[in-house]
Write an enzyme that holds these catalytic residues in place. Structure first.
Site, PDB file in Angstrom:
ATOM      1  N   HIS A 331      -4.354  -3.601 -13.581  1.00 32.32           N
ATOM      2  CA  HIS A 331      -3.767  -2.529 -12.770  1.00 32.32           C
ATOM      3  C   HIS A 331      -3.123  -3.143 -11.520  1.00 32.32           C
ATOM      4  CE1 HIS A 331      -3.141   1.643 -11.641  1.00 32.32           C
ATOM      5  NE2 HIS A 331      -3.229   1.172 -10.407  1.00 32.32           N
ATOM      6  N   HIS A 361       7.265  -0.834  -5.694  1.00 29.54           N
ATOM      7  CA  HIS A 361       6.128  -0.121  -5.091  1.00 29.54           C
ATOM      8  C   HIS A 361       5.187  -1.127  -4.411  1.00 29.54           C
ATOM      9  CE1 HIS A 361       2.885   2.957  -4.924  1.00 29.54           C
ATOM     10  NE2 HIS A 361       2.107   1.898  -5.077  1.00 29.54           N
ATOM     11  N   GLU A 362       4.844  -2.179  -5.138  1.00 32.59           N
ATOM     12  CA  GLU A 362       3.890  -3.165  -4.596  1.00 32.59           C
ATOM     13  C   GLU A 362       4.476  -3.895  -3.388  1.00 32.59           C
ATOM     14  OE1 GLU A 362       0.909  -3.002  -5.428  1.00 32.59           O
ATOM     15  OE2 GLU A 362       1.247  -1.741  -7.169  1.00 32.59           O
ATOM     16  N   HIS A 365       3.968  -2.133  -0.186  1.00 33.53           N
ATOM     17  CA  HIS A 365       2.679  -2.415   0.463  1.00 33.53           C
ATOM     18  C   HIS A 365       2.761  -3.744   1.219  1.00 33.53           C
ATOM     19  CE1 HIS A 365       0.585   0.891  -1.392  1.00 33.53           C
ATOM     20  NE2 HIS A 365       0.683   0.424  -2.623  1.00 33.53           N
ATOM     21  N   GLU A 389       1.769   4.356   0.193  1.00 35.88           N
ATOM     22  CA  GLU A 389       2.170   4.508  -1.207  1.00 35.88           C
ATOM     23  C   GLU A 389       3.629   4.919  -1.352  1.00 35.88           C
ATOM     24  OE1 GLU A 389       0.296   3.371  -3.399  1.00 35.88           O
ATOM     25  OE2 GLU A 389      -1.556   3.248  -2.243  1.00 35.88           O
ATOM     26  N   HIS A 489      -8.475   4.487 -10.866  1.00 34.79           N
ATOM     27  CA  HIS A 489      -8.869   4.823  -9.497  1.00 34.79           C
ATOM     28  C   HIS A 489     -10.239   5.490  -9.393  1.00 34.79           C
ATOM     29  CE1 HIS A 489      -4.595   4.247  -9.781  1.00 34.79           C
ATOM     30  NE2 HIS A 489      -4.523   4.033  -8.481  1.00 34.79           N
TER      31      HIS A 489
HETATM   32  O1  X8Z Z   1      -2.029   2.748  -8.636  1.00 36.87           O
HETATM   33  C1  X8Z Z   1      -0.846   2.792  -8.391  1.00 36.87           C
HETATM   34  C2  X8Z Z   1      -0.126   1.546  -7.911  1.00 36.87           C
HETATM   35  C3  X8Z Z   1      -0.984   0.684  -7.077  1.00 36.87           C
HETATM   36  S1  X8Z Z   1      -1.381   1.406  -5.546  1.00 36.87           S
HETATM   37  C4  X8Z Z   1       0.348   0.746  -9.087  1.00 36.87           C
HETATM   38  N1  X8Z Z   1      -0.144   3.939  -8.614  1.00 36.87           N
HETATM   39  C5  X8Z Z   1      -0.779   5.144  -9.124  1.00 36.87           C
HETATM   40  C6  X8Z Z   1      -1.245   4.972 -10.560  1.00 36.87           C
HETATM   41  O2  X8Z Z   1      -0.859   4.000 -11.217  1.00 36.87           O
HETATM   42  O3  X8Z Z   1      -1.987   5.838 -11.038  1.00 36.87           O
HETATM   43  C7  X8Z Z   1       1.274   4.137  -8.359  1.00 36.87           C
HETATM   44  C8  X8Z Z   1       1.578   5.528  -8.815  1.00 36.87           C
HETATM   45  C9  X8Z Z   1       0.274   6.223  -9.038  1.00 36.87           C
HETATM   46 ZN    ZN Z   2       0.257   1.533  -4.284  1.00 29.32          ZN
END
Ligand code: X8Z
Ligand code: ZN
Length: 590
Positions: A331, A361-362, A365, A389, A489
């Site tokens: 992830h 996206h990364e 950060h 984010e 998550h």
């Molecule tokens: O977890 C993330 C990023 C890392 S902060 C890749 N995201 C969420 C997910 O994958 O569920 C980005 C969008 C939503």
């Molecule tokens: Zn992120």
């Protein structure tokens, strides 16, 4: 009577402490900032090694260092309540100290150790999870995701979908215990439970934050329902009534994503015309991009805005490619290892559009980390977690056809981009996500505050999935199912409302920066590539870190102190109108 007296005298001692700490609040905060940074560095290194090389040993090591860090962070958080703070900065830092840990540990040393080990074990179990049909046929998440993405065979889809959820079922017991321990830690800090703690990080009373999310959701819900209706109709055409009904919730294994959280892999199925919208996967493959080139391209965007080049150590220490010979947490994540210049990403990059977007996206950060690296550690965060984010996603909204021309990935004139095709592609990613982004923490809040007990974990999860997303489990769930645990998550304890906010904020940022850049046409055609004034505006906000309440940071870019969905609605307005027309005669909703 005796017991009461004991309580009373304890209370007196505590009150006395509050009045007379042995140091000033400034001294206390300086010490906390310094020590948390140092201990956090060690915990970060240990977590990095664990996530890059999952074994029992690295899991233990990481748990050990994280236990030390949690113990320290919890002790400081408890102690912070003895101080009032002289200045606004001191007051703010004292409040921020309470939220340093998303799962606060109990003071009891054994419980702290237990919690830390459970958390490390959950992370490792998720990262190395495999679904084995038989002993020679095991698949990890990446392979199962590929099936969900590419297959159009409902049985195959269902098998991959169920398969990944067999990895989650055994996590339930450990998860349940972390909830108990985390709640105990939260109560020791003066919160009702972890839900109360999580909602207290938004510069407003916790109860108002929940209302704020609901308000924003109500602004986008009608649009989501139109998209849902259209996609369901297409799925019904493809798979027939026996698989997808024309009126009810959509079975979750058909949406091209393991969690049905975004639906961009359905572009073909819903009829997006490949000759009238840009297929980035095709372009990356045709131009022979590798993972590093994808990262360099994203870096180049930030540099074009006037931001610095990434330090060499970023390239030396990051992980871009899935290793063949060891288990890693795939992830994607971005790390600020030392709270200075040691920044890294860890990702199993594929040569496709999804990874290309995620890299932006990364790097969002990473650039945030670098922007605020000189602030005191307690301010080294974004204005609220949605900002962090949203940052890279804001840049990602500038990946337009024109931009791809500019960087020579797309030959000019080769694709006649049409508005609806382009917007539909984007909406499948960004709009489909919204209710998912909202419901994850709705579930957790109910779990943390005890409204949902372990026996109802799974049912409550699916109730919310159906209520918000209009999605349902494709089959009856086994009695031991723990489907929430199949989403990274949840075992990793990353709060999720941040992503919902990010999907709103990124459009607000985009609209404001496009205005700064002097763009006048439709929002989806705007790219801020190369635009220094837009970059300066964004970077100035990033440099503020968490030093000011988020409305001020928002206003610094957009001029408004309110999070709202008007920019998102504006961006997609032509598509929304088109969907409403297309859905005429359908019974939308579920
Ligand atoms: O977890 C993330 C990023 C890392 S902060 C890749 N995201 C969420 C997910 O994958 O569920 C980005 C969008 C939503
Ligand atoms: Zn992120």
């Amino acid at each position: 009577m005796k017991a009461l007296a004991l309580c009373l005298s304890l209370l007196l001692v505590m009150t006395a402490c509050k009045q007379k700490p042995s140091q000033t609040s400034k001294e206390f905060l300086d010490k906390a900032n310094k020590e948390l940074k140092k201990e956090g560095h060690m915990a970060s290194i240990a977590s990095w090694i664990q996530a890059n090389f999952i074994t029992d040993d690295t899991t233990r090591l990481s748990s050990e260092y994280n236990a030390r860090y949690s113990e320290m962070a919890t002790a400081y958080a408890v102690d912070s309540k003895n101080y009032v703070g002289k200045t606004d900065d001191e007051k703010r830092m004292l409040h921020l100290m309470l939220g340093v840990l998303s799962v606060p540990s109990p003071k009891d040393k054994n419980k702290n150790q237990e919690l830390s080990l459970l958390k490390s074990e959950l992370e490792s179990a998720y990262g190395s999870g495999k679904y084995c049909k038989d002993k020679d046929n095991c698949k990890g998440l990446e392979e199962l995701e590929d099936i969900i993405k590419d297959s159009k065979n409902p049985d195959e889809l269902l098998d991959a979908w169920n398969g990944w959820r067999t990895v989650a079922a055994p996590l339930k017991e450990k998860y349940q215990r972390t909830v108990e321990l985390g709640n105990e830690g939260a109560r020791e800090l003066g919160f009702k439970d972890m839900a109360d703690l999580w909602r207290s990080n938004y510069d407003m009373p916790p109860a108002e934050f929940e209302k704020e999310l609901d308000r924003i959701w109500s602004e986008v819900k009608p649009f989501y329902e139109q998209l849902h209706c259209f996609v369901r109709g297409k799925l019904n055409e493809k798979y027939g009534d026996s698989v997808v009904s024309k009126t009810g919730p959509i079975p979750a294994h058909l949406l091209g994503n393991m969690w049905a959280q975004s639906w961009d892999n359905l572009v073909d199925l819903v009829g997006v015309d490949p000759s009238q919208s840009v297929d980035i996967t095709k372009l990356l493959k045709a131009a022979n991009y590798d993972s590093k080139k994808m990262v360099k391209t994203a870096e180049n965007f930030f540099v074009s805005l006037g931001m610095p080049k990434l330090p060499e150590t970023f390239y030396e220490r990051s992980l871009f490619d899935k290793p063949r010979d060891r288990e890693v947490v795939c992830h994607a994540s971005a790390w600020h290892v030392d709270m200075e210049e040691d920044v890294r990403i860890k990702m199993c990059i594929k040569i496709d559009e999804d990874s290309f977007r995620t890299i932006h996206h990364e790097l969002g950060h990473i650039y945030y980390y670098l922007a605020y690296k000189s602030l005191p550690p307690l301010y080294q965060a974004s204005a609220n977690d949605g900002f962090h984010e949203a940052l890279g996603d804001t840049i990602e909204l500038s990946i337009t056809g024109k931009y791809l021309n500019d960087i020579n990935l797309l030959q000019s004139g080769s694709v006649q981009q049409d508005e609806i095709n382009t917007l539909l592609r984007m909406a499948l990613g960004k709009v489909a996500f919204l209710p998912f982004g909202l419901m994850i923490d709705k579930w957790r809040w109910q779990v943390f505050d005890g409204r949902v007990q372990p026996a109802q974990y799974n049912q409550a999860w699916w109730d919310l999935r159906t209520q918000y997303q209009g999605v349902k489990a494709p089959n009856e769930r086994p009695a031991d199912a723990f489907d929430p645990g199949a989403k990274y998550h949840i075992p990793a304890y990353t709060p999720y409302s941040r992503y919902f906010l990010a999907h709103i904020l990124q459009f607000q940022f985009h609209r404001a920066l496009c205005k700064t850049a002097g763009h006048t046409g439709p929002l989806h055609e705007c790219s801020i590539f190369n635009n220094k004034p837009a970059g300066e505006k964004l970077f100035a906000m990033m440099k503020m870190g968490a030093s000011k309440p988020w409305p001020q940071a928002l206003a610094a870019v957009t001029g408004s102190e309110q999070m709202d969905a008007s920019a998102l609605r504006e961006y997609f307005a032509p598509l929304e109108k088109w969907l409403v027309e297309k859905n005429q005669g359908q019974k939308c909703g579920w």
